[in-house]
Each structure stands twice: as structure tokens, then as C-alpha cells.
Design a protein around this motif. Structure first.
Motif, short mmCIF file in Angstrom:
data_model
loop_
_atom_site.label_atom_id
_atom_site.label_comp_id
_atom_site.label_asym_id
_atom_site.label_seq_id
_atom_site.Cartn_x
_atom_site.Cartn_y
_atom_site.Cartn_z
N SER A 88 -34.52 -52.31 15.28
CA SER A 88 -35.60 -51.35 15.05
C SER A 88 -36.22 -51.54 13.66
CB SER A 88 -35.12 -49.91 15.26
OG SER A 88 -33.99 -49.64 14.47
N GLN A 141 -38.99 -42.95 18.40
CA GLN A 141 -37.82 -42.08 18.48
C GLN A 141 -36.55 -42.91 18.61
OE1 GLN A 141 -37.52 -39.89 22.20
NE2 GLN A 141 -37.10 -37.98 21.11
N ILE A 142 -35.47 -42.35 18.01
CA ILE A 142 -34.14 -42.92 18.20
C ILE A 142 -33.32 -41.94 19.02
CG2 ILE A 142 -31.98 -43.62 17.04
CD1 ILE A 142 -34.25 -45.53 16.41
N GLU A 189 -29.74 -39.46 13.77
CA GLU A 189 -30.47 -38.96 12.60
C GLU A 189 -30.44 -39.96 11.46
OE1 GLU A 189 -28.96 -35.26 11.12
OE2 GLU A 189 -30.75 -34.88 9.89
N SER A 210 -32.85 -42.69 12.14
CA SER A 210 -34.23 -42.19 12.15
C SER A 210 -34.73 -41.91 10.73
CB SER A 210 -34.34 -40.91 13.00
OG SER A 210 -33.79 -39.81 12.29
N LYS A 211 -33.80 -41.55 9.83
CA LYS A 211 -34.20 -41.34 8.44
C LYS A 211 -34.70 -42.61 7.79
CE LYS A 211 -31.95 -37.21 6.68
NZ LYS A 211 -30.76 -36.66 6.05
N CYS A 225 -38.69 -41.69 11.64
CA CYS A 225 -39.21 -41.37 12.97
C CYS A 225 -38.40 -40.22 13.55
CB CYS A 225 -39.16 -42.59 13.88
SG CYS A 225 -37.49 -43.06 14.39
N ASP A 226 -38.77 -39.80 14.73
CA ASP A 226 -38.11 -38.71 15.44
C ASP A 226 -36.73 -39.17 15.94
OD1 ASP A 226 -37.86 -36.28 16.69
OD2 ASP A 226 -39.10 -36.84 18.43
N PHE A 227 -35.87 -38.20 16.24
CA PHE A 227 -34.59 -38.57 16.86
C PHE A 227 -34.15 -37.47 17.82
CE2 PHE A 227 -31.57 -35.64 14.93
CZ PHE A 227 -32.26 -35.20 13.81
#
Lengths: 252, 252
Positions: B16, B28-29, B38, B41-42, B46-48
Motif C-alpha cells: 500500500s 481504506q484499510i 488504524e 491507515s495513519k 486514509c480511512d480504516f
């Protein structure tokens, strides 16, 4: 130093060229096949002989770059009494050399014809019957490499065994993978990055910690598929044994 | 491309981050352990989510970077009908994904935590159920690597088997050599140049041609010494079997 090199194989070529580059004086090349001795001597622009009785007797060092099984025989036939005689083998005890001033000068590396070798990082394992000779060999090894080690014949035996696994058997694993791909017409090239990465990993990670694969994951589905594909052929037993051993070690 | 990455292990991290570097949009993850989703995603900003029902349904690609045994289950639970879903496994058939637009995006490499990966040379093995999706995946793979291959599920099965030998089993050979040395208090460092040279040789020489060692030389003295030193321990059987197989192949 004045050096006589006995042998004209891969190691003799690589080592004598490197000695010369580092300012050593190669007096003579010996090989029982005269043509081979001559070929190497031409590169080095030094004397050569195929007869042990014609060996130059005034060298500081006689270095045997020959097969393990010939070491005792050739050393016994050397018309040398008071000079230092060493072999370059990982497997042979230094005492198979009859001369009192004897030793070992073992480069722990695999040498191929025509493939350039960077000596700087090659571990040299040095041993001698007399302290002064050991100092001489260490000094000589340090002109070639930054990795010089005093290793006894007993330790060298362990090293050689470990090297069989690290080199011969790992190469056999590559060979098997090439064979498996060839049956399905897939080029071995596709595995090369994986092989290099797996080897490079050991620089910073213990191979035990890096171990992956179906055996470690206890992935019985993949294992069954693989055994089925290997179809009781030549590699079936190897896959089965290595998988079982890996599993058993992982459960310890 | 808008991508949802399922999984937060080694491969999910490496892939990713690389996608993002190449300008793809990670939407998203997903990971069933929320903390892991999380954490990744940090990094990606992006979203998770840890709930499959909360998966973003508008991505162009859903890429499963999860264990082989979870692929079918997770894909079946994905609330996705008309979007492309791929897995990244060497061992799993593409048809274990139930969605009609399915495929495989398999990087033939071993990934480690914290170890930088140069994607450029990694072979990507691509497969898809529809021609258009295959083109999309090839295009995507080409943004990461110069080595992109259309590989069927059947061929991938062969590749995966070969990779077990080339990677898992060769690494096991390193591991055994480390263990053998440790018993005699010799540092594994001394074998590292040999391991690297053995691996590097396969770039230009077939491993079959490069094979060396006591088995190939028919050096029974060394073989007996080694078997004796291995003393019927855990590695005795392995040494014996590999030596016998190598000898038999050499005599063919």
C-alpha cells in the motif's frame, strides 16, 4: 614473499593473480598436466613445471591449491624440508602435510571459472604448526582480505560441514526449483529476485527467525498439494523430510 | 485507481505504501484487529475499518493481503458485487474468490517487517477472470515493477512449489548451518560471504552446473566425517538424503 603455487584450477588462478596484484612474487606454478601449468604461468609471467623434482626449492611458501585427496600425496612428494607448506582445503587436517613447517590457508568461498572475485570480504581461515608461521600467514591473508581468522583443524571441520549446508545444499534447492519450473516451461529467471532476497536477508536477520513457508504456517492444504504435484518423484522425499523437520523444530 | 487494501501484515504495508508512492489512491484499510488497521491507515492517512460491512463499496480494486486460509472466507463476506476483487497469494486458485470480477496480483517475493523493498525487480504474476480486468492489473503492476507476467492458476501452483525449494528450504539450509556453527561457538558471520556468492551465482550460471561439494566429487571421506559429526542428530537424515540424491543425479 616468494611463493610456489601447486595446482592450476579455479582457486590457483584466482589466488595467484590476487597474490601478484598485492605485490607477492609468484616464483613458479606446478601442475601435473604441463599445459595447465603453462597456461597459468603465462598469465602470471612466471616459471612452471609438471615435475615435482623440478620444484623451485627457494620459496618462502608452498601453497597447495589441489583436490583434498591429493594433498597428502603431493605434500609427501615435495622435495621441501625447511620451508612452509600449506594447503587451502576446508576439509583436510593440517597434519596430513608431513613437513614440520606446515599450515592451512583456507579461503571460505566458492570460486568459479571466469567469475571475478572480490577478495576483500572473503574469510581466510589460517592455521600453522609454528607461531611464527601463523603470524606470516595472517599477515599474508590480511593483504588480501579484511576477514582473517585463526581457525583450528577441529573448528575447520565444523565450518566445512556447515558450508556444505550453506552452499552445496542451498544450491541444490535452487537446482530443484529450476527443474520443477522447467517441467512447466516457466523460466527460472522469475525466481532469481526471490533467491537473492532470501540470501540477502541473512545479513541482518537470523535465518531461523526469517523462516517462512507452508511447514512453518502448518498449511496442510499447500503441503498436500505440493506432495501430490511432486508425484512420488525424485523430490518428493526431500520435500517431505524437510517439511517434517521444519515442523518439528517449529513446535519445539 | 481507488483501492481498498484488506490486511495489515508485511505485504499490506509494503504494497500500500508503494501504491501510494505511484499515485494510487488508497481509500481504506481493513483488518479484523482494529488497532492494526488504524496503525497502517495513519501512515497512509486514509480511512480504516475492522468491520467488513463498513467496507467502502466504491473502490476500483479490493486487494486481499491476508493469509491463504482466510481468502475464501473474507472474499465471501465482502459486500462487493460488481467490483474487481483480487488476492495476492502464490498458492490459492483465483476461483476461491466468489465475485465474478476476480483475479490474482501475486508479487513473487518475500517481505520482512522494516526491511525496505525495491519493487522494480519483483516479478508480479497477474491473472483475471475477465480480459479487461487483466489489462487493468497488468497496467497497475507495471507502475510498480518491470517484471510483470500473465500466469495462470495452474502455473502459479508450480511456481509456488518451486519457490518453497528456492526460498523456504534454502533458508532452512542457512538455518542448519548457523545451528551447526553455534555448537562450536563459531559466528555465523563467517559463512555470510559464501551464502551471498552462492546465491549470486545463479544470475549467470545454472545452479545445476554450479553444483559443488563432497557428494558431487564422490568424496566419501568427507561424507563419512560429516555423517559421523552429525552423530545421528536432527540433521543427519537431511545430510544423508540430500547427498544420496545429489550423487544419484550426478550419475545420471
Amino acid at each position: 614473499m616468494n611463493i610456489v603455487v601447486l595446482g592450476a584450477g579455479n582457486l590457483a588462478w584466482h589466488l595467484s593473480e590476487e597474490f601478484q596484484k598485492k605485490g607477492q612474487n609468484i616464483l613458479q606454478i606446478y601442475n601435473r598436466t604441463e599445459k595447465k601449468a603453462e597456461a597459468l604461468s603465462k598469465i602470471l609471467q612466471c616459471d612452471f613445471t609438471s615435475k615435482l623434482e623440478n620444484i623451485n626449492r627457494n620459496a618462502d611458501l608452498y601453497i597447495l591449491c589441489i583436490s583434498d585427496k591429493s594433498i597428502a600425496e603431493i605434500a609427501n612428494s615435495l622435495p621441501i624440508e625447511n620451508n612452509l607448506v600449506v594447503h587451502t582445503s576446508g576439509a583436510v587436517h593440517q597434519d596430513l602435510i608431513p613437513q614440520d613447517r606446515r599450515g592451512v590457508f583456507y579461503p571460505l568461498q566458492t570460486f568459479s571459472k571466469g567469475k571475478e572475485i572480490d577478495f576483500k570480504g572473503i574469510p581466510f581461515c589460517v592455521e600453522a604448526n609454528h607461531e611464527n608461521d601463523k603470524k606470516t600467514l595472517i599477515k599474508l591473508a590480511k593483504t588480501l582480505s579484511i576477514s582473517v581468522h585463526e581457525i583450528s583443524s577441529e573448528q575447520r571441520k565444523t565450518l566445512h560441514l556447515a558450508a556444505v549446508f550453506a552452499n552445496n545444499f542451498s544450491n541444490y534447492m535452487y537446482s530443484i526449483s529450476e527443474e520443477i519450473l522447467s517441467v512447466d516451461n516457466i523460466s527460472f529467471d522469475i525466481l532469481k529476485p526471490l533467491i537473492l532476497e532470501t540470501a540477502n536477508k541473512i545479513i541482518y536477520h537470523s535465518p531461523k527467525e526469517s523462516q517462512t513457508g507452508p511447514a512453518i504456517r502448518d498449511d496442510q492444504t499447500s503441503i498436500d498439494t505440493h506432495l501430490n504435484d511432486l508425484n512420488n518423484g525424485n523430490y518428493y522425499d526431500i520435500y517431505k523430510m524437510l517439511t517434517e523437520k521444519l515442523r518439528a523444530e517449529n513446535k519445539k
